[in-house]
Design a protein around this motif. Structure first.
Motif, PDB file in Angstrom:
ATOM      1  N   THR B 192       0.813  -1.210   0.000  1.00 23.76           N
ATOM      2  CA  THR B 192       0.000   0.000   0.000  1.00 23.76           C
ATOM      3  C   THR B 192       0.851   1.266   0.000  1.00 23.76           C
ATOM      4  OG1 THR B 192      -0.079  -0.038   2.401  1.00 23.76           O
ATOM      5  CG2 THR B 192      -1.901  -1.114   1.249  1.00 23.76           C
ATOM      6  N   VAL B 193       2.161   1.097   0.088  1.00 25.78           N
ATOM      7  CA  VAL B 193       3.045   2.267   0.193  1.00 25.78           C
ATOM      8  C   VAL B 193       3.472   2.740  -1.187  1.00 25.78           C
ATOM      9  CG1 VAL B 193       5.197   3.156   1.132  1.00 25.78           C
ATOM     10  CG2 VAL B 193       3.884   1.454   2.414  1.00 25.78           C
ATOM     11  N   THR B 194       3.348   4.044  -1.413  1.00 28.33           N
ATOM     12  CA  THR B 194       3.891   4.652  -2.628  1.00 28.33           C
ATOM     13  C   THR B 194       5.195   5.354  -2.254  1.00 28.33           C
ATOM     14  OG1 THR B 194       1.635   5.035  -3.373  1.00 28.33           O
ATOM     15  CG2 THR B 194       3.369   6.201  -4.543  1.00 28.33           C
ATOM     16  N   GLY B 195       6.186   5.248  -3.114  1.00 28.08           N
ATOM     17  CA  GLY B 195       7.490   5.817  -2.814  1.00 28.08           C
ATOM     18  C   GLY B 195       7.437   7.301  -2.511  1.00 28.08           C
ATOM     19  N   LEU B 196       6.841   8.076  -3.426  1.00 31.28           N
ATOM     20  CA  LEU B 196       6.809   9.529  -3.266  1.00 31.28           C
ATOM     21  C   LEU B 196       5.395  10.031  -3.562  1.00 31.28           C
ATOM     22  CD1 LEU B 196       8.302  12.266  -2.911  1.00 31.28           C
ATOM     23  CD2 LEU B 196       8.890  12.157  -5.325  1.00 31.28           C
ATOM     24  N   VAL B 197       4.832  10.779  -2.628  1.00 36.53           N
ATOM     25  CA  VAL B 197       3.520  11.381  -2.850  1.00 36.53           C
ATOM     26  C   VAL B 197       3.669  12.896  -2.752  1.00 36.53           C
ATOM     27  CG1 VAL B 197       1.179  11.650  -1.968  1.00 36.53           C
ATOM     28  CG2 VAL B 197       2.220   9.399  -2.011  1.00 36.53           C
ATOM     29  N   ILE B 198       3.218  13.602  -3.777  1.00 37.56           N
ATOM     30  CA  ILE B 198       3.325  15.070  -3.758  1.00 37.56           C
ATOM     31  C   ILE B 198       1.983  15.695  -4.099  1.00 37.56           C
ATOM     32  CG2 ILE B 198       5.767  15.039  -4.399  1.00 37.56           C
ATOM     33  CD1 ILE B 198       4.945  15.855  -7.216  1.00 37.56           C
ATOM     34  N   GLY B 199       1.847  16.949  -3.763  1.00 35.25           N
ATOM     35  CA  GLY B 199       0.638  17.700  -4.107  1.00 35.25           C
ATOM     36  C   GLY B 199       0.527  17.854  -5.614  1.00 35.25           C
ATOM     37  N   ASN B 200      -0.708  18.066  -6.105  1.00 33.57           N
ATOM     38  CA  ASN B 200      -0.928  17.993  -7.548  1.00 33.57           C
ATOM     39  C   ASN B 200      -0.899  19.351  -8.237  1.00 33.57           C
ATOM     40  OD1 ASN B 200      -3.262  19.065  -6.615  1.00 33.57           O
ATOM     41  ND2 ASN B 200      -4.604  17.456  -7.364  1.00 33.57           N
ATOM     42  N   ASP B 201      -0.108  20.289  -7.753  1.00 35.78           N
ATOM     43  CA  ASP B 201      -0.061  21.570  -8.449  1.00 35.78           C
ATOM     44  C   ASP B 201       1.368  22.083  -8.578  1.00 35.78           C
ATOM     45  OD1 ASP B 201       0.558  22.359  -5.931  1.00 35.78           O
ATOM     46  OD2 ASP B 201      -1.321  23.405  -5.540  1.00 35.78           O
ATOM     47  N   LEU B 247       5.473   7.359  -7.994  1.00 32.31           N
ATOM     48  CA  LEU B 247       5.056   8.684  -7.552  1.00 32.31           C
ATOM     49  C   LEU B 247       3.553   8.819  -7.761  1.00 32.31           C
ATOM     50  CD1 LEU B 247       6.803  12.038  -8.377  1.00 32.31           C
ATOM     51  CD2 LEU B 247       4.359  11.827  -8.688  1.00 32.31           C
ATOM     52  N   LYS B 248       2.889   9.414  -6.773  1.00 32.65           N
ATOM     53  CA  LYS B 248       1.451   9.657  -6.927  1.00 32.65           C
ATOM     54  C   LYS B 248       1.136  11.043  -6.422  1.00 32.65           C
ATOM     55  CE  LYS B 248      -0.809   5.162  -6.721  1.00 32.65           C
ATOM     56  NZ  LYS B 248      -1.267   4.141  -5.790  1.00 32.65           N
ATOM     57  N   PHE B 249       0.097  11.657  -6.980  1.00 41.33           N
ATOM     58  CA  PHE B 249      -0.438  12.885  -6.403  1.00 41.33           C
ATOM     59  C   PHE B 249      -1.234  12.512  -5.159  1.00 41.33           C
ATOM     60  CE2 PHE B 249      -0.544  15.195 -10.751  1.00 41.33           C
ATOM     61  CZ  PHE B 249       0.704  15.729 -10.509  1.00 41.33           C
ATOM     62  N   ASN B 250      -1.316  13.434  -4.209  1.00 43.65           N
ATOM     63  CA  ASN B 250      -2.039  13.138  -2.971  1.00 43.65           C
ATOM     64  C   ASN B 250      -3.496  12.789  -3.239  1.00 43.65           C
ATOM     65  OD1 ASN B 250      -2.340  15.972  -3.684  1.00 43.65           O
ATOM     66  ND2 ASN B 250      -3.476  16.166  -1.786  1.00 43.65           N
ATOM     67  N   THR B 251      -4.061  13.312  -4.351  1.00 41.40           N
ATOM     68  CA  THR B 251      -5.468  13.033  -4.641  1.00 41.40           C
ATOM     69  C   THR B 251      -5.666  11.654  -5.238  1.00 41.40           C
ATOM     70  OG1 THR B 251      -5.028  14.268  -6.662  1.00 41.40           O
ATOM     71  CG2 THR B 251      -6.290  15.387  -4.955  1.00 41.40           C
ATOM     72  N   ASP B 252      -4.568  10.988  -5.625  1.00 44.12           N
ATOM     73  CA  ASP B 252      -4.696   9.699  -6.301  1.00 44.12           C
ATOM     74  C   ASP B 252      -4.343   8.509  -5.419  1.00 44.12           C
ATOM     75  OD1 ASP B 252      -5.428  11.008  -8.602  1.00 44.12           O
ATOM     76  OD2 ASP B 252      -3.352  11.273  -9.243  1.00 44.12           O
ATOM     77  N   THR B 253      -3.939   8.752  -4.164  1.00 41.69           N
ATOM     78  CA  THR B 253      -3.630   7.628  -3.281  1.00 41.69           C
ATOM     79  C   THR B 253      -4.928   6.984  -2.816  1.00 41.69           C
ATOM     80  OG1 THR B 253      -3.606   9.151  -1.417  1.00 41.69           O
ATOM     81  CG2 THR B 253      -1.490   8.645  -2.419  1.00 41.69           C
ATOM     82  N   THR B 254      -4.838   5.770  -2.303  1.00 45.28           N
ATOM     83  CA  THR B 254      -6.009   5.124  -1.713  1.00 45.28           C
ATOM     84  C   THR B 254      -5.753   4.917  -0.229  1.00 45.28           C
ATOM     85  OG1 THR B 254      -5.244   3.493  -3.296  1.00 45.28           O
ATOM     86  CG2 THR B 254      -7.611   3.595  -2.910  1.00 45.28           C
ATOM     87  N   PRO B 255      -6.514   5.527   0.644  1.00 49.27           N
ATOM     88  CA  PRO B 255      -7.504   6.567   0.349  1.00 49.27           C
ATOM     89  C   PRO B 255      -6.824   7.879  -0.013  1.00 49.27           C
ATOM     90  CG  PRO B 255      -7.241   6.312   2.716  1.00 49.27           C
ATOM     91  CD  PRO B 255      -6.401   5.251   2.087  1.00 49.27           C
ATOM     92  N   ALA B 256      -7.564   8.739  -0.725  1.00 52.66           N
ATOM     93  CA  ALA B 256      -6.990  10.018  -1.137  1.00 52.66           C
ATOM     94  C   ALA B 256      -6.648  10.858   0.088  1.00 52.66           C
ATOM     95  CB  ALA B 256      -7.978  10.773  -2.013  1.00 52.66           C
ATOM     96  N   ALA B 257      -5.555  11.600  -0.012  1.00 48.79           N
ATOM     97  CA  ALA B 257      -5.106  12.409   1.124  1.00 48.79           C
ATOM     98  C   ALA B 257      -5.338  13.888   0.831  1.00 48.79           C
ATOM     99  CB  ALA B 257      -3.629  12.162   1.383  1.00 48.79           C
ATOM    100  N   GLY B 258      -5.534  14.663   1.892  1.00 49.94           N
ATOM    101  CA  GLY B 258      -5.769  16.090   1.737  1.00 49.94           C
ATOM    102  C   GLY B 258      -4.526  16.815   1.241  1.00 49.94           C
ATOM    103  N   TRP B 259      -3.369  16.360   1.679  1.00 54.64           N
ATOM    104  CA  TRP B 259      -2.110  16.939   1.217  1.00 54.64           C
ATOM    105  C   TRP B 259      -1.017  15.893   1.368  1.00 54.64           C
ATOM    106  CZ3 TRP B 259       1.699  18.996   5.046  1.00 54.64           C
ATOM    107  CH2 TRP B 259       1.343  18.705   6.376  1.00 54.64           C
ATOM    108  N   GLY B 260       0.168  16.175   0.835  1.00 57.06           N
ATOM    109  CA  GLY B 260       1.248  15.205   0.899  1.00 57.06           C
ATOM    110  C   GLY B 260       1.534  14.752   2.319  1.00 57.06           C
ATOM    111  N   GLY B 261       1.479  15.696   3.264  1.00 58.95           N
ATOM    112  CA  GLY B 261       1.770  15.381   4.656  1.00 58.95           C
ATOM    113  C   GLY B 261       0.817  14.356   5.245  1.00 58.95           C
ATOM    114  N   GLU B 262      -0.425  14.376   4.786  1.00 56.28           N
ATOM    115  CA  GLU B 262      -1.394  13.417   5.330  1.00 56.28           C
ATOM    116  C   GLU B 262      -1.049  11.995   4.865  1.00 56.28           C
ATOM    117  OE1 GLU B 262      -5.518  14.408   4.555  1.00 56.28           O
ATOM    118  OE2 GLU B 262      -6.086  12.324   4.926  1.00 56.28           O
ATOM    119  N   ALA B 263      -0.740  11.873   3.573  1.00 60.07           N
ATOM    120  CA  ALA B 263      -0.344  10.564   3.049  1.00 60.07           C
ATOM    121  C   ALA B 263       0.924  10.087   3.757  1.00 60.07           C
ATOM    122  CB  ALA B 263      -0.113  10.658   1.541  1.00 60.07           C
TER     123      ALA B 263
END
Lengths: 376, 420
Positions: B192-201, B247-263
């Motif tokens: 369930t772990v993604t290597g790098l999650v960043i905000g989508n902007d 790499l995933k955007f924070n909005t594309d993780t499962t469950p989606a995260a509000g920001w990178g820090g949440e993921a």
């Protein structure tokens, strides 16, 4: 002159003006004058600093360029404005017919003499309309979140629900995609800077949630209007129709609906006006996200003014929307006019005959001012 | 003439007078008066109004305490209000002619505000406070420093040390360039772990553009430089890692995260790219998470990060500009800035302040280092909606969005916006 002096009627004009003066002043001061002021602002480049009527560099008169820029100048303002118009077009196209049909259906249900617990259902159906739209929008945010109740429910049937609020794909694009069309060559022509393919996107998945929300919150009020109209319908006509041996469906189609025409006109008009002005749901549910597919002209006008400090352009947008609403209402009035010459819809209502037009006129819900708040 | 006519005339006249009175009552309340405010006479205590876009109670309370201290020293008073919707409240206040005396001026909006004539450009009065040059540039419009930089934050790479060790990685593997970043992100992507999650902007992804040697706009803020191969390379690097699943955007993780820090806090991201605000966020929501902060890896063109800042803006229509400048000098003093750092975490905006910060908070050195080479926000007037539009396009990068078309749009819209 001398004759009029002696006449008691000579004073009625003045009395009339005096009695209406408070309302004229209030309406003029808080509605008509501000509208004129806003119109002036739409002709300037006012950026919210200094007096918009003072001229000079801060409020230079720029003629109609704020308007022409919306349609002719290639740039972000035009593309977002056109996108917002497209979004709202599909929104109106779905919301107005669906809310009218649903509210009519609900009104018929709660008007049914055989229904038990009528007042419970009436209250229940009306409830969404009296709740604050901000509160309902927030509840919808939770319901349609990725791990929310709706997707949880879909999961029971093995369906993975979409990411409702993050899905910018258009409904029509999805359907066309099923037939293998993806940005085909025939749809590359540009209309106001957007390709035909973009115009044909349909409401995005996120917009569909707002459409469902709008239908759900407004049907209660419109149901009430239909209910009032239904209860005003003369029983004799119903009985006469029954004696003529019509079926329930025939009675509905050929007796009830024609007599409800004024009510339908009212509901459709209010629906059209309210839907073109949709703002608060958009404000709460993402401010145009995803990918501007839930942007509406009302919200864009607001953000153009208060965020981008382009008050002239924002006011121009508002007047364009005003014009669209006026044109649509005028157009709709023309189709649904009570005319001596029967239109398509009159021709079918042969059963009711001449009696219906009088009855229908009586069935008009009287107070349209209180109804104007229906979309709040 | 008949008396009816006279009476009617009189009635009309009265109605007109009533209307005129009502109108004048409305307009005298303020609003559309002179563009430049007359200054209140010097001397005597003044009451200042301050509007802030607060990150939370910690920030609001720290500001209330600091302004109260200044008030005690000078005999003035300051009313601090935390805005619900800063942009809208400011827009309304400017248009209404009664803006707050002092307010947070967001880096992205300075051009808009200055162009509209809403700011009192007092930069020359604080010239000797030695603000960081990159921040001075961010808040300069038309060659004039508009307002004193309040503080700043930069982006760095945060690494979840537990997941790092579990993937068999050591300190020697800390990524220094894009290739190394790809390698570790791929290794860290498990289950369930993604290597790098960043905000989508652009506020996260823009760092890649910068590392590739590009940026949206020229240094003088006059020409768009969006559709360059460098910017494209930055976005393509994101897309490449995204396609590899690392790499995933924070909005594309499962469950989606509000920001990178949440993921990151939830452990579904092994690494994220965030600013120094992540410290407070982790302390509050995920106090047990073990992580370390390193500088962002370099791209083909070397180091690159983004820097975010606010300034102490003073309204052109404030009647207490002198007192406001005095308050700003007090708030930007090194001691006061370090007190803010302690209370809610931002980095001081002056060279003295940041030097002290580096010794006081060694673990945050990667953030502070970004101050030397961080790219400030796009601050040209009219660019705010353009950047918002680009951000919403950038979010579609994970759903088949075409980076080249996005940049071309950005170039086109930005050029139109800069032209006015």
């Amino acid at each position: 002159m001398a004759r009029r002096k002696s006449s008691i009627h000579g004073r009625e004009g003045i009395a009339g003006w005096v009695f209406t003066a408070p309302m004229i002043i209030v309406l003029g001061l808080f509605l008509f004058v501000p509208v004129l002021m806003a119109f002036w602002v739409s002709l300037t480049n006012w950026a919210g600093n200094g007096n918009p009527f003072g001229g000079g560099e801060t409020a230079k008169f720029v003629g109609a360029s704020n308007y022409t820029d919306l349609f002719l100048k290639d740039g972000l303002t035009r593309s977002t404005f056109m996108q917002s118009i497209g979004n709202t077009f599909y929104y109106v196209l779905l919301v107005v017919p669906l809310q009218t049909l649903t509210s009519l259906f609900l009104a018929l249900v709660v008007n049914n003499k055989l229904l038990r617990g009528k007042s419970f259902f009436r209250t229940a159906f009306y409830f969404p309309s009296v709740t604050s739209s901000i509160a309902i929008s927030t509840v919808f945010l939770f319901l349609f979140s990725n791990s929310g109740a709706v997707n949880g429910f879909l999961k029971l049937f093995g369906i993975t629900g979409p990411q409702w609020f993050a899905d910018s794909r258009g409904l029509l694009h999805l359907i066309l995609g099923l037939f293998g069309a993806d940005n085909p060559s025939w749809a590359q022509g540009q209309i106001f800077g957007r390709t035909l393919w973009d115009w044909l996107a349909g409401p995005s998945v996120a917009m569909c949630v707002i459409i469902i929300l709008a239908i759900w919150t407004t049907t209660g009020t419109f149901m009430l209007m239909f209910l009032a109209a239904l209860q005003d319908l003369p029983v004799e006509v119903d009985e006469a129709a029954a004696l003529d041996g019509v079926s329930a469906w025939q009675k509905f189609r050929l007796v009830t609906v024609p007599m409800l025409r004024p009510a339908i006109f009212l509901v459709v008009t209010l629906g059209l006006i309210g839907t073109w002005q949709v703002f608060d749901q958009i404000y709460v549910m993402g401010k145009g996200a995803p990918d501007n597919t839930t942007l509406t002209p009302a919200f864009l006008s607001y953000s153009q003014s208060f965020t981008s400090l382009k008050y002239g352009s924002g006011a121009a947008m508002a007047f364009v929307v005003f014009l669209i609403i006026v044109l649509l209402t005028w157009f709709q009035r023309r189709i649904m006019r009570e005319d001596k010459k029967p239109g398509w819809w009159r021709r079918r209502s042969t059963l009711v005959g001449a009696a219906s037009s009088g009855a229908a006129a009586a069935a008009t819900p009287a107070d349209s001012t209180s109804a104007a708040g229906a979309h709040r | 003439m008949s008396s009816t006519r006279t009476r009617r005339t009189r009635a009309v006249a009265m109605a007109a007078i009533t209307g005129a009175l009502a109108l004048s009552a409305c307009s005298s309340g303020g609003g559309f008066n002179t563009p430049a405010a007359t200054q209140a006479p010097a001397g005597g205590p003044v009451a200042l109004k301050m509007l802030i876009a607060s990150s939370g109670d910690a920030e609001t309370n720290a500001l209330k305490a600091a302004t109260a201290a200044w008030g005690k020293k000078t005999g003035n008073s300051v009313e601090v209000t935390a805005a619900d919707n800063m942009d809208q409240q400011l827009g309304q206040a400017f248009a209404g002619g009664a803006p707050p005396d002092v307010f947070y001026g967001a880096d992205t909006r300075i051009g808009d505000f200055a162009k509209a004539g809403n700011l009192y450009a007092y930069g020359d009065q604080v010239a000797n406070e030695k603000f960081l040059p990159s921040l001075v540039q961010t808040f300069t419009y038309n060659g004039k420093l508009q307002c004193a930089p309040k503080d700043y934050s930069t982006l760095a790479l945060e690494i979840n040390t537990d997941l790092w060790t579990k993937a068999g990685l050591t300190d020697a593997d800390i990524p220094k360039d894009w290739a190394a970043l790809e390698t570790v992100a791929t290794k860290l992507t498990q289950g369930t772990v993604t290597g790098l999650v960043i905000g989508n902007d652009i506020n996260r992804g823009g760092a890649f553009m910068k590392q590739a040697g590009g940026w949206v706009i020229s240094a003088d803020g006059k020409t768009m430089t969006a559709d360059t191969p460098q910017n494209l390379a930055g976005l393509q690097e994101i897309k490449k890692m995204m396609d590899a699943g690392a790499l995933k955007f924070n909005t594309d993780t499962t469950p989606a995260a509000g920001w990178g820090g949440e993921a990151f806090g939830k452990g579904i991201a092994a690494m994220t790219i965030e600013g120094n605000w992540i410290k407070g966020g982790m302390q509050k929501d995920y106090p047990n998470l073990k992580y370390k902060v390193v500088e962002l890896p370099t791209g083909p063109a070397g180091k690159g990060t983004l820097s975010f800042s606010n300034c102490w803006a003073i309204a052109a229509k404030s009647q207490h500009q002198a007192a406001s400048v005095d308050l700003v000098k007090f708030l930007t003093s090194t001691d006061q800035q370090l007190a803010f750092t302690k209370a809610f975490g931002p980095m001081p905006s002056t060279e003295d302040g940041i030097a002290k910060f580096k010794t006081d908070y060694p673990a945050d050195a990667p953030f502070a280092a970004g101050g030397d080479y961080g790219q400030g926000a796009v601050n040209a007037p009219g660019m705010d909606p353009v950047m918002k539009a680009f951000n919403s396009k950038m979010a579609t990068l994970s759903k088949g969005g075409d980076p080249k078309a996005m940049l071309a749009d950005l170039q086109k819209n930005g050029t139109a916006a800069l032209a006015g």
